[in-house]
Design an enzyme around this catalytic site. Structure first.
Site, PDB file in Angstrom:
ATOM      1  N   TYR A 112      41.167  41.907  36.672  1.00  7.12           N
ATOM      2  CA  TYR A 112      41.722  42.562  37.869  1.00  7.12           C
ATOM      3  C   TYR A 112      40.756  43.670  38.326  1.00  7.12           C
ATOM      4  O   TYR A 112      40.659  43.989  39.501  1.00  7.12           O
ATOM      5  CB  TYR A 112      43.130  43.094  37.591  1.00  7.12           C
ATOM      6  N   LYS A 145      44.388  49.881  43.262  1.00  3.83           N
ATOM      7  CA  LYS A 145      45.861  49.998  43.243  1.00  3.83           C
ATOM      8  C   LYS A 145      46.278  51.356  42.672  1.00  3.83           C
ATOM      9  O   LYS A 145      47.280  51.927  43.110  1.00  3.83           O
ATOM     10  CB  LYS A 145      46.499  48.857  42.451  1.00  3.83           C
TER      11      LYS A 145
END
Ligand code: 0WE
Length: 256
Positions: A156, A163
């Protein structure tokens, strides 16, 4: 039960019928909200027109590349002209260059880092500022996050860092906009099989992992994200702001 009767909203991030943005938009629409939509690039125009067109032929559908200040300004100018005021904003937009999601985080290029943060985090600040100017009656802003913001999820990578920035931006926006009765929250969703997940190596294994390890022993459904998105938009959540709400079948509570 028209929980959002008389409310007007704008939705960023519908790509197709599997989009999380679409699930939340449907929940808002069914609750009586009048919605405008934006799409990114001509490629997605037809999809969004076909989906959102079902809410009425007069549904506002506008192009918006969230990295372009002029496009954002145009969207809110048109929405301001047609709606007058706004109560709801959904941010369901993220992008990092594919290469940055494949190798090791340590190899993230300056450009991939910049793009991921520009598209996935700064855009909430820019959209939030423009939307707030049309929210004299208060409102609710909602952004989508993921567990990789707080713990390492292999591959990720820079999206996790972006995020984390999105979640922190949510808190600072909540502080700035609280006095105007505008709330800002994130939903941290468990993995959902959307266009954004397509081609991500090991995604099916990730779905399996949630089935095995999440307390609810299954994956989250798009309509459940819609239901939480609706809750956060209503007065039921009138005292909730700056939060990250996990809608992940409980996966986030686990230590192993
Ligand atoms: O936020 C996301 C994915 C967002 C995303 C997806 C892509 C795919 C195509 C951002 N940028 C791109 N760029 C592309 O070129 N998720 C929460 C879904 C996701 O993506 C992962 C995950 C999960 C979960 C990537 C690696 C590991 C896990």
């Amino acid at each position: 039960m028209s929980l959002l009767a008389g409310k007007r909203g704008i939705v960023f991030g519908v790509a197709n019928k599997r989009s999380i943005a679409w699930a939340i938009a449907q929940a808002w629409h069914k609750a009586g909200a009048k919605l405008a939509f934006t799409y990114q690039g001509d490629r997605l125009k037809e999809n969004v027109e076909e989906l959102a067109g079902a809410f009425g032929a007069d549904t506002l559908i506008l192009p918006c590349d969230v990295t372009k200040d002029e496009e954002i300004a145009n969207v809110f100018k048109v929405v301001g002209g047609k709606f007058g005021k706004l109560h709801l904003l959904l941010h369901s937009v993220a992008f990092a260059p594919k290469a940055a999601l494949e190798g090791e985080f340590i190899n993230t290029s300056r450009e991939a880092f910049r793009i991921a943060h520009d598209v996935s985090a700064y855009s909430l600040v820019a959209l939030g500022r423009a939307a707030a100017a049309l929210m004299p009656e208060g409102g609710s802003m909602l952004a989508m996050s993921y567990y990789g913001a707080e713990k390492v999820v292999p591959h990720y990578n820079v999206m996790g860092v972006a995020k984390a920035s999105l979640e922190a931006s949510t808190r600072y926006l909540a502080y700035d906009l609280g006095p105007k009765r505008i709330r800002v929250n994130c939903i941290s969703a468990g993995p959902v099989n959307t266009l954004a997940a397509r081609g991500i190596a090991g995604f099916n294994e990730m779905l399996k992992r949630y089935e095995d390890h999440a307390p609810l022993k299954r994956n989250v459904l798009p309509e459940e994200l819609g239901a939480t998105g609706l809750f956060l938009a209503t007065d039921g959540a009138a005292a909730i702001t700056g939060q990250v709400i996990y809608v992940d079948c409980g996966y986030q509570i686990m230590g192993m």
